[in-house]
Write a protein that holds these residues in place. Structure first.
Motif, PDB file in Angstrom:
ATOM      1  N   LEU A 198      10.893  10.416 -44.603  1.00 15.61           N
ATOM      2  CA  LEU A 198       9.883  11.392 -44.187  1.00 15.61           C
ATOM      3  C   LEU A 198       8.541  10.761 -43.823  1.00 15.61           C
ATOM      4  CD1 LEU A 198      10.562  14.221 -46.805  1.00 15.61           C
ATOM      5  CD2 LEU A 198      11.425  14.037 -44.455  1.00 15.61           C
ATOM      6  N   ALA A 199       8.504   9.438 -43.772  1.00 13.56           N
ATOM      7  CA  ALA A 199       7.237   8.752 -43.482  1.00 13.56           C
ATOM      8  C   ALA A 199       6.668   9.181 -42.129  1.00 13.56           C
ATOM      9  CB  ALA A 199       7.436   7.242 -43.530  1.00 13.56           C
ATOM     10  N   SER A 200       7.490   9.222 -41.097  1.00 17.37           N
ATOM     11  CA  SER A 200       6.997   9.612 -39.767  1.00 17.37           C
ATOM     12  C   SER A 200       6.580  11.070 -39.759  1.00 17.37           C
ATOM     13  CB  SER A 200       8.078   9.388 -38.709  1.00 17.37           C
ATOM     14  OG  SER A 200       8.355   8.009 -38.574  1.00 17.37           O
ATOM     15  N   TRP A 201       7.373  11.917 -40.378  1.00 15.75           N
ATOM     16  CA  TRP A 201       7.061  13.350 -40.438  1.00 15.75           C
ATOM     17  C   TRP A 201       5.729  13.591 -41.155  1.00 15.75           C
ATOM     18  CZ3 TRP A 201       6.759  16.162 -45.085  1.00 15.75           C
ATOM     19  CH2 TRP A 201       6.566  17.544 -44.940  1.00 15.75           C
ATOM     20  N   ALA A 202       5.503  12.883 -42.249  1.00 12.20           N
ATOM     21  CA  ALA A 202       4.299  13.098 -43.061  1.00 12.20           C
ATOM     22  C   ALA A 202       3.098  12.318 -42.561  1.00 12.20           C
ATOM     23  CB  ALA A 202       4.584  12.726 -44.510  1.00 12.20           C
ATOM     24  N   GLY A 203       3.338  11.310 -41.716  1.00 12.12           N
ATOM     25  CA  GLY A 203       2.241  10.465 -41.230  1.00 12.12           C
ATOM     26  C   GLY A 203       2.205   9.111 -41.881  1.00 12.12           C
ATOM     27  N   SER A 204       2.788   9.025 -43.072  1.00 10.94           N
ATOM     28  CA  SER A 204       2.893   7.738 -43.768  1.00 10.94           C
ATOM     29  C   SER A 204       3.815   7.922 -44.968  1.00 10.94           C
ATOM     30  CB  SER A 204       1.523   7.243 -44.258  1.00 10.94           C
ATOM     31  OG  SER A 204       1.039   8.068 -45.306  1.00 10.94           O
ATOM     32  N   ALA A 205       4.362   6.832 -45.456  1.00 12.28           N
ATOM     33  CA  ALA A 205       5.226   6.897 -46.635  1.00 12.28           C
ATOM     34  C   ALA A 205       4.434   7.350 -47.855  1.00 12.28           C
ATOM     35  CB  ALA A 205       5.866   5.533 -46.890  1.00 12.28           C
ATOM     36  N   GLU A 206       3.152   6.933 -47.900  1.00 10.32           N
ATOM     37  CA  GLU A 206       2.319   7.300 -49.044  1.00 10.32           C
ATOM     38  C   GLU A 206       2.093   8.818 -49.086  1.00 10.32           C
ATOM     39  OE1 GLU A 206       1.695   4.857 -46.912  1.00 10.32           O
ATOM     40  OE2 GLU A 206       2.146   3.167 -48.269  1.00 10.32           O
ATOM     41  N   ARG A 207       1.807   9.402 -47.915  1.00 13.27           N
ATOM     42  CA  ARG A 207       1.596  10.855 -47.885  1.00 13.27           C
ATOM     43  C   ARG A 207       2.893  11.590 -48.173  1.00 13.27           C
ATOM     44  NH1 ARG A 207       1.268  15.243 -43.918  1.00 13.27           N
ATOM     45  NH2 ARG A 207      -0.140  16.819 -44.792  1.00 13.27           N
ATOM     46  N   ALA A 208       4.002  11.065 -47.674  1.00 11.29           N
ATOM     47  CA  ALA A 208       5.299  11.672 -47.959  1.00 11.29           C
ATOM     48  C   ALA A 208       5.530  11.707 -49.468  1.00 11.29           C
ATOM     49  CB  ALA A 208       6.419  10.903 -47.265  1.00 11.29           C
ATOM     50  N   GLU A 209       5.192  10.601 -50.143  1.00 11.05           N
ATOM     51  CA  GLU A 209       5.382  10.546 -51.597  1.00 11.05           C
ATOM     52  C   GLU A 209       4.492  11.566 -52.303  1.00 11.05           C
ATOM     53  OE1 GLU A 209       5.117   7.459 -55.382  1.00 11.05           O
ATOM     54  OE2 GLU A 209       5.376   6.673 -53.341  1.00 11.05           O
ATOM     55  N   ARG A 210       3.250  11.697 -51.866  1.00 13.76           N
ATOM     56  CA  ARG A 210       2.340  12.658 -52.489  1.00 13.76           C
ATOM     57  C   ARG A 210       2.870  14.087 -52.354  1.00 13.76           C
ATOM     58  NH1 ARG A 210      -1.660   9.547 -49.960  1.00 13.76           N
ATOM     59  NH2 ARG A 210      -2.041  11.157 -48.376  1.00 13.76           N
ATOM     60  N   LEU A 211       3.353  14.419 -51.134  1.00 10.72           N
ATOM     61  CA  LEU A 211       3.884  15.762 -50.909  1.00 10.72           C
ATOM     62  C   LEU A 211       5.134  16.013 -51.740  1.00 10.72           C
ATOM     63  CD1 LEU A 211       3.452  15.976 -47.024  1.00 10.72           C
ATOM     64  CD2 LEU A 211       2.145  17.255 -48.729  1.00 10.72           C
ATOM     65  N   LEU A 212       5.987  15.018 -51.811  1.00 11.61           N
ATOM     66  CA  LEU A 212       7.220  15.149 -52.593  1.00 11.61           C
ATOM     67  C   LEU A 212       6.895  15.378 -54.067  1.00 11.61           C
ATOM     68  CD1 LEU A 212       9.215  12.343 -50.799  1.00 11.61           C
ATOM     69  CD2 LEU A 212      10.047  14.706 -51.047  1.00 11.61           C
TER      70      LEU A 212
END
Length: 282
Positions: free
Chosen positions: A242-256
């Protein structure tokens, strides 16, 4: 064995095809059901009857159409082939004249069908669908026609398995989650190859669907975009996928984490409710 009056047998199917100059092709997924017992079984499992408005996609030569009309249902048949669409009313008049008034035939592409194209809101979808368009057709119709409360579709068994799969299954994927948004799909019966003309080189199954309430608090388009992203790289963890969807892997992790989902989880482990919970955090 004598065919039940009103239903088409192998001789009638071949005769109609010959009259129309129809030569079934694999490209169009044309495999016509010629077995009356199979038609009766489909109608019984579809649980339709008087008071139902059945949407039938791809009626072909009319085998299933006649069975559905025999149940007392009103039938709206959507056929993309002009020759088949033009012939169907005459076939019904010839084999089930008393039912002809309950049939409407629309020459149209089911993938472009809109609610306003139909004479009245359908209550059920019953169809024999080519495997290459089965999932897109079902998803489009469920989105476009909220009056559809249930359905029964015949599809290639591989497709049926994907449509009805549960989280954690090897074949659980985009079709499984998107269908689950609308309700519950389950595989209910296998269909022998021998009931088709020509005989296909794949197995078929019947999938039943019951509409339910979608997960609350999330936008469907956002959820579906998220699902597509999660399964585009299904071997990766959601943090990476989801890194591309969220803008970055870090943001994907925060959302998850905000949605209560372990970032090391893979998409095939999430329910539709969990995808919706994640989408609601965007």
């Amino acid at each position: 064995m004598t065919e039940t009056p009103g239903l088409l047998g192998p001789a009638e199917i071949r005769g109609l095809a010959a009259d129309l100059g129809v030569r079934p092709t694999k490209k169009l997924g044309q495999n016509f059901v010629h077995d009356a017992n199979t038609v009766r079984r489909i109608v019984e499992l579809a649980e339709v009857g008087p008071g139902d408005v059945v949407l039938e996609v791809g009626p072909g030569l009319g085998s299933l159409t006649l069975g559905l009309l025999g149940s007392g249902s009103t039938v709206v048949a959507v056929e993309i082939d002009p020759a088949l669409a033009a012939r169907l009313p005459g076939t019904v008049r010839a084999h089930a004249p008393a039912s002809a008034g309950r049939l409407t035939v629309l020459e149209a592409d089911a993938l472009r069908l809109r609610a306003g194209d139909l004479p009245e809101p359908p209550t059920a979808l019953v169809a024999n669908l080519p495997y290459n368009v089965a999932v897109p057709v079902v998803l489009h119709l469920l989105a476009e026609l909220p009056s559809l409360s249930r359905g029964l579709v015949m599809v290639q068994t591989e497709v049926a398995d994907r449509m009805a799969a549960s989280p954690g299954s090897r074949v659980y994927g985009v079709p499984s989650v998107k269908l689950a948004w609308y309700g519950r799909a389950r595989k209910v019966a296998a269909v022998p190859r021998s009931v088709f003309w020509p005989v296909p080189n794949v197995d078929s199954s019947l999938v039943a669907f019951q509409r339910g309430e979608p997960p609350a608090g999330a936008d469907r388009d956002v959820v579906f975009t998220l699902v597509d992203a999660a399964f585009s790289q299904r071997r990766k963890t959601l943090r990476a996928a989801l890194a591309s969807w969220a803008g970055s892997a870090e943001r994907a992790e925060r959302l998850l984490r905000a949605a209560g989902i372990d970032p090391r989880t893979r998409g095939e482990q999430l329910t539709v409710a969990e995808f919706a919970a994640l989408a609601a955090k965007v």
